[in-house]
Design a protein around this motif. Structure first.
Motif, PDB file in Angstrom:
ATOM      1  N   PHE A 141       4.875   0.789 -13.486  1.00  0.00           N
ATOM      2  CA  PHE A 141       4.244   0.146 -14.649  1.00  0.00           C
ATOM      3  C   PHE A 141       2.961   0.866 -15.036  1.00  0.00           C
ATOM      4  O   PHE A 141       2.707   1.117 -16.226  1.00  0.00           O
ATOM      5  CB  PHE A 141       3.954  -1.322 -14.315  1.00  0.00           C
ATOM      6  CG  PHE A 141       3.157  -2.036 -15.367  1.00  0.00           C
ATOM      7  CD1 PHE A 141       3.768  -2.503 -16.522  1.00  0.00           C
ATOM      8  CD2 PHE A 141       1.791  -2.240 -15.195  1.00  0.00           C
ATOM      9  CE1 PHE A 141       3.028  -3.167 -17.496  1.00  0.00           C
ATOM     10  CE2 PHE A 141       1.046  -2.895 -16.162  1.00  0.00           C
ATOM     11  CZ  PHE A 141       1.665  -3.354 -17.318  1.00  0.00           C
ATOM     12  N   MET A 142       2.148   1.212 -14.038  1.00  0.00           N
ATOM     13  CA  MET A 142       0.906   1.930 -14.310  1.00  0.00           C
ATOM     14  C   MET A 142       1.185   3.294 -14.936  1.00  0.00           C
ATOM     15  O   MET A 142       0.497   3.734 -15.870  1.00  0.00           O
ATOM     16  CB  MET A 142       0.102   2.098 -13.015  1.00  0.00           C
ATOM     17  CG  MET A 142      -0.429   0.817 -12.435  1.00  0.00           C
ATOM     18  SD  MET A 142      -1.762   0.127 -13.422  1.00  0.00           S
ATOM     19  CE  MET A 142      -2.325  -1.207 -12.355  1.00  0.00           C
ATOM     20  N   ALA A 143       2.202   3.979 -14.413  1.00  0.00           N
ATOM     21  CA  ALA A 143       2.546   5.299 -14.940  1.00  0.00           C
ATOM     22  C   ALA A 143       3.020   5.203 -16.390  1.00  0.00           C
ATOM     23  O   ALA A 143       2.670   6.038 -17.226  1.00  0.00           O
ATOM     24  CB  ALA A 143       3.615   5.942 -14.070  1.00  0.00           C
ATOM     25  N   ILE A 186       0.839  -1.204   0.000  1.00  0.00           N
ATOM     26  CA  ILE A 186       0.000   0.000   0.000  1.00  0.00           C
ATOM     27  C   ILE A 186       0.872   1.251   0.000  1.00  0.00           C
ATOM     28  O   ILE A 186       0.666   2.177  -0.792  1.00  0.00           O
ATOM     29  CB  ILE A 186      -0.942  -0.007   1.219  1.00  0.00           C
ATOM     30  CG1 ILE A 186      -1.957  -1.139   1.111  1.00  0.00           C
ATOM     31  CG2 ILE A 186      -1.669   1.336   1.342  1.00  0.00           C
ATOM     32  CD1 ILE A 186      -2.802  -1.338   2.358  1.00  0.00           C
ATOM     33  N   MET A 187       1.851   1.285   0.898  1.00  0.00           N
ATOM     34  CA  MET A 187       2.689   2.478   0.997  1.00  0.00           C
ATOM     35  C   MET A 187       3.585   2.637  -0.227  1.00  0.00           C
ATOM     36  O   MET A 187       3.859   3.757  -0.667  1.00  0.00           O
ATOM     37  CB  MET A 187       3.537   2.404   2.274  1.00  0.00           C
ATOM     38  CG  MET A 187       2.706   2.294   3.564  1.00  0.00           C
ATOM     39  SD  MET A 187       1.401   3.533   3.707  1.00  0.00           S
ATOM     40  CE  MET A 187       2.375   5.022   3.916  1.00  0.00           C
ATOM     41  N   GLY A 188       4.054   1.519  -0.782  1.00  0.00           N
ATOM     42  CA  GLY A 188       4.860   1.594  -1.999  1.00  0.00           C
ATOM     43  C   GLY A 188       4.049   2.084  -3.189  1.00  0.00           C
ATOM     44  O   GLY A 188       4.554   2.820  -4.039  1.00  0.00           O
ATOM     45  N   SER A 189       2.777   1.682  -3.249  1.00  0.00           N
ATOM     46  CA  SER A 189       1.902   2.127  -4.332  1.00  0.00           C
ATOM     47  C   SER A 189       1.685   3.632  -4.261  1.00  0.00           C
ATOM     48  O   SER A 189       1.697   4.329  -5.287  1.00  0.00           O
ATOM     49  CB  SER A 189       0.550   1.402  -4.257  1.00  0.00           C
ATOM     50  OG  SER A 189       0.726   0.007  -4.410  1.00  0.00           O
ATOM     51  N   TRP A 190       1.496   4.140  -3.054  1.00  0.00           N
ATOM     52  CA  TRP A 190       1.337   5.588  -2.867  1.00  0.00           C
ATOM     53  C   TRP A 190       2.613   6.328  -3.259  1.00  0.00           C
ATOM     54  O   TRP A 190       2.574   7.299  -4.016  1.00  0.00           O
ATOM     55  CB  TRP A 190       0.939   5.877  -1.425  1.00  0.00           C
ATOM     56  CG  TRP A 190       1.613   7.040  -0.762  1.00  0.00           C
ATOM     57  CD1 TRP A 190       2.551   6.973   0.228  1.00  0.00           C
ATOM     58  CD2 TRP A 190       1.413   8.433  -1.019  1.00  0.00           C
ATOM     59  NE1 TRP A 190       2.954   8.236   0.602  1.00  0.00           N
ATOM     60  CE2 TRP A 190       2.266   9.158  -0.150  1.00  0.00           C
ATOM     61  CE3 TRP A 190       0.622   9.160  -1.900  1.00  0.00           C
ATOM     62  CZ2 TRP A 190       2.341  10.543  -0.136  1.00  0.00           C
ATOM     63  CZ3 TRP A 190       0.688  10.542  -1.888  1.00  0.00           C
ATOM     64  CH2 TRP A 190       1.533  11.225  -1.021  1.00  0.00           C
ATOM     65  N   ALA A 191       3.749   5.842  -2.777  1.00  0.00           N
ATOM     66  CA  ALA A 191       5.017   6.524  -3.052  1.00  0.00           C
ATOM     67  C   ALA A 191       5.344   6.511  -4.541  1.00  0.00           C
ATOM     68  O   ALA A 191       5.878   7.489  -5.075  1.00  0.00           O
ATOM     69  CB  ALA A 191       6.145   5.868  -2.257  1.00  0.00           C
ATOM     70  N   LEU A 198      -6.649  -1.474  -7.454  1.00  0.00           N
ATOM     71  CA  LEU A 198      -5.803  -2.141  -6.466  1.00  0.00           C
ATOM     72  C   LEU A 198      -6.545  -2.499  -5.184  1.00  0.00           C
ATOM     73  O   LEU A 198      -6.277  -3.548  -4.579  1.00  0.00           O
ATOM     74  CB  LEU A 198      -4.620  -1.226  -6.134  1.00  0.00           C
ATOM     75  CG  LEU A 198      -3.422  -1.823  -5.408  1.00  0.00           C
ATOM     76  CD1 LEU A 198      -2.750  -2.898  -6.254  1.00  0.00           C
ATOM     77  CD2 LEU A 198      -2.426  -0.726  -5.060  1.00  0.00           C
ATOM     78  N   VAL A 199      -7.480  -1.639  -4.736  1.00  0.00           N
ATOM     79  CA  VAL A 199      -8.036  -1.802  -3.392  1.00  0.00           C
ATOM     80  C   VAL A 199      -8.895  -3.053  -3.250  1.00  0.00           C
ATOM     81  O   VAL A 199      -8.955  -3.635  -2.160  1.00  0.00           O
ATOM     82  CB  VAL A 199      -8.843  -0.559  -2.966  1.00  0.00           C
ATOM     83  CG1 VAL A 199      -7.942   0.640  -2.816  1.00  0.00           C
ATOM     84  CG2 VAL A 199      -9.995  -0.279  -3.923  1.00  0.00           C
ATOM     85  N   ALA A 237       9.693  -5.763   0.919  1.00  0.00           N
ATOM     86  CA  ALA A 237       9.400  -6.441  -0.347  1.00  0.00           C
ATOM     87  C   ALA A 237       8.078  -5.964  -0.928  1.00  0.00           C
ATOM     88  O   ALA A 237       7.962  -5.714  -2.130  1.00  0.00           O
ATOM     89  CB  ALA A 237       9.377  -7.953  -0.130  1.00  0.00           C
ATOM     90  N   GLY A 238       7.068  -5.826  -0.055  1.00  0.00           N
ATOM     91  CA  GLY A 238       5.787  -5.308  -0.514  1.00  0.00           C
ATOM     92  C   GLY A 238       5.901  -3.898  -1.049  1.00  0.00           C
ATOM     93  O   GLY A 238       5.260  -3.541  -2.048  1.00  0.00           O
ATOM     94  N   GLY A 239       6.734  -3.078  -0.394  1.00  0.00           N
ATOM     95  CA  GLY A 239       6.946  -1.714  -0.858  1.00  0.00           C
ATOM     96  C   GLY A 239       7.582  -1.667  -2.236  1.00  0.00           C
ATOM     97  O   GLY A 239       7.193  -0.861  -3.090  1.00  0.00           O
ATOM     98  N   LEU A 240       8.553  -2.536  -2.467  1.00  0.00           N
ATOM     99  CA  LEU A 240       9.200  -2.590  -3.780  1.00  0.00           C
ATOM    100  C   LEU A 240       8.223  -3.047  -4.861  1.00  0.00           C
ATOM    101  O   LEU A 240       8.211  -2.518  -5.979  1.00  0.00           O
ATOM    102  CB  LEU A 240      10.405  -3.525  -3.730  1.00  0.00           C
ATOM    103  CG  LEU A 240      11.622  -3.018  -2.940  1.00  0.00           C
ATOM    104  CD1 LEU A 240      12.656  -4.129  -2.793  1.00  0.00           C
ATOM    105  CD2 LEU A 240      12.237  -1.805  -3.622  1.00  0.00           C
ATOM    106  N   ILE A 241       7.361  -4.008  -4.514  1.00  0.00           N
ATOM    107  CA  ILE A 241       6.352  -4.473  -5.476  1.00  0.00           C
ATOM    108  C   ILE A 241       5.370  -3.353  -5.788  1.00  0.00           C
ATOM    109  O   ILE A 241       5.016  -3.109  -6.949  1.00  0.00           O
ATOM    110  CB  ILE A 241       5.611  -5.703  -4.917  1.00  0.00           C
ATOM    111  CG1 ILE A 241       6.556  -6.904  -4.837  1.00  0.00           C
ATOM    112  CG2 ILE A 241       4.407  -6.047  -5.796  1.00  0.00           C
ATOM    113  CD1 ILE A 241       5.972  -8.094  -4.116  1.00  0.00           C
ATOM    114  N   GLY A 242       4.928  -2.641  -4.736  1.00  0.00           N
ATOM    115  CA  GLY A 242       3.988  -1.546  -4.939  1.00  0.00           C
ATOM    116  C   GLY A 242       4.574  -0.437  -5.786  1.00  0.00           C
ATOM    117  O   GLY A 242       3.908   0.096  -6.692  1.00  0.00           O
ATOM    118  N   ALA A 243       5.831  -0.069  -5.519  1.00  0.00           N
ATOM    119  CA  ALA A 243       6.482   0.989  -6.293  1.00  0.00           C
ATOM    120  C   ALA A 243       6.693   0.565  -7.737  1.00  0.00           C
ATOM    121  O   ALA A 243       6.519   1.364  -8.674  1.00  0.00           O
ATOM    122  CB  ALA A 243       7.814   1.354  -5.647  1.00  0.00           C
ATOM    123  N   THR A 244       7.070  -0.705  -7.945  1.00  0.00           N
ATOM    124  CA  THR A 244       7.260  -1.208  -9.306  1.00  0.00           C
ATOM    125  C   THR A 244       5.948  -1.225 -10.076  1.00  0.00           C
ATOM    126  O   THR A 244       5.890  -0.858 -11.260  1.00  0.00           O
ATOM    127  CB  THR A 244       7.852  -2.629  -9.264  1.00  0.00           C
ATOM    128  OG1 THR A 244       9.088  -2.602  -8.535  1.00  0.00           O
ATOM    129  CG2 THR A 244       8.098  -3.161 -10.659  1.00  0.00           C
TER     130      THR A 244
END
Length: 392
Positions: A169-171, A39-44, A184-185, A158-165
């Motif tokens: 990809f979305m961007a 969640i936090m990685g997706s936001w960042a 995502l939610v 690890a979850g943060g890295l997945i979220g950021a990646t």
């Protein structure tokens, strides 16, 4: 004969179900920590797109990000109420659902003021979820007698890295943050519910002091100070390492973000083996030595001849700082939920103050001195850690 044959069947079924239940409980906290990181990685990962969407300036963006730290600092009354009323397990569910709702509201914010309010709520809900999750983890450590906090924080990385990646990809596919977060939610809410149902019952509310704000006292002060300094150091590296490579070495837009990536990946790898190292060497020795290693890595980055060597310095810093938060939170949680919330509040105030302080140093002295300043913070962390008795 029929009775003697059917008897084992009636006995073995409950035992089998019980074994499955126990095995499922072992996966509950890893799932929840990884979920939080995602969640936090997706936001960042979508901050640049969010800033562009509301046409926010760099100075206004810093105020938006400041709202997240402020929300974390003032979250104590909410987390204490939920923990005392419902316990850590139900607090995880309530705050987790609220966090997912806030994520969607961030993506749909139409202007800067709404975005600031949504990010403030992100700080509150994320902090509440974080405190409840770590409280459940420290309770399990007490019951099992085994250290697992480092591995759990590694899974959050690890979850943060997945979220950021995923955000990247979305961007790259021109998917707006609002659409990304709405997509995502749903799956994340299902994962949250699964983690909640698998988590063992905690018997209701926790004994938490009902105050508007609480700071560590007595021996907890040094744990809080470690959290404060560690949060300052990590937050500063996250916000300024890429800019350091770009300004000091002229790194490209593709190379500069690798400073944070190298820091985060090595932090993840270190946390996955941290619990075994703790059993052998002890938390105090690992945090103290790790801070010295981080200081050396940051100084190496500052004095590097080019950006590629500097990446190695940030990777070393990731190894050195990796075990600070898992062991500080574990030591604080062992003293009870109130102690954990107090140390967490002090740590979050470090994330609030760190990046602006580094920004001021960079403005007046330069980026090279700013990163060296973070190396100096690591030396202070080592000094405090070697004097912290609760860090066992």
């Amino acid at each position: 004969m029929q009775n003697t044959v059917s008897l084992p069947t009636t006995i073995s079924a409950p035992r089998g179900l019980s074994a499955v239940r126990v095995q499922a409980q072992q996966f509950s906290l890893p799932v929840l920590f990884a979920l939080f990181g995602m969640i936090m990685g997706s936001w960042a990962g979508r901050i640049p797109a969010l800033a562009a969407g509301v046409n926010v300036s760099h100075s206004a963006l810093s105020m938006v990000l400041l709202c997240g730290g402020l929300g974390a600092v003032v979250s104590y009354p909410i987390s204490s109420f939920l923990m005392s009323r419902f316990g850590a397990r139900k607090t995880i569910l309530v705050s987790g659902l609220a966090l997912l709702a806030v994520l969607v509201s961030i993506g749909m914010a139409p202007n800067v003021s709404r975005l600031m309010m949504a990010v403030l709520m992100l700080g509150i809900t994320a902090s509440t979820f974080d405190v409840a999750m770590n409280s459940a983890a420290t309770r399990r450590e007490k019951q099992s007698g085994k250290s697992e906090m480092s591995r759990l924080h590694g899974l959050a990385c690890a979850g943060g890295l997945i979220g950021a990646t995923l955000g990247s990809f979305m961007a790259s596919n021109k998917i707006a943050p609002a659409q990304h977060f709405i997509m995502l939610v749903g799956p994340l809410a299902v994962i949250l519910w699964m983690g909640f149902t698998m988590l063992e019952a905690d018997g209701g509310g926790e004994k938490v002091a009902k105050k508007a704000f609480v700071l560590p006292r007595g021996p907890l002060v040094l744990l809080g100070l470690l959290g404060f300094l560690g949060s300052m150091a990590e937050g500063s590296i996250a916000d300024w390492s890429g800019l350091f490579l770009k300004e000091h070495f002229g790194a490209s837009d593709g190379l500069a973000p690798l400073a944070l990536s190298s820091f985060s990946v090595m932090m993840l790898m270190s946390r996955m083996v941290g619990d075994k190292l703790k059993e052998r060497f002890g938390a105090q020795r690992l945090v103290t030595f790790g801070a010295l290693v981080a200081a050396c890595g940051l100084m190496f980055a500052v004095l590097s001849p080019n950006a590629y060597f500097a990446l190695g310095g940030f990777a070393i810093a990731g190894v050195g700082l990796a075990l600070l938060f898992p062991f500080v939170f574990s030591a604080a949680g062992a003293q009870g939920p109130t102690a954990l919330a107090a140390v967490a509040s002090m740590a979050y105030s470090g994330s609030l103050m760190g990046p602006p302080a580094i920004g001021a140093v960079a403005h007046f002295v330069g980026m090279q001195a700013a990163i060296a300043y973070v190396g100096g913070l690591s030396l202070v962390i080592a000094l405090v850690a070697c004097r912290t008795r609760l860090l066992k």
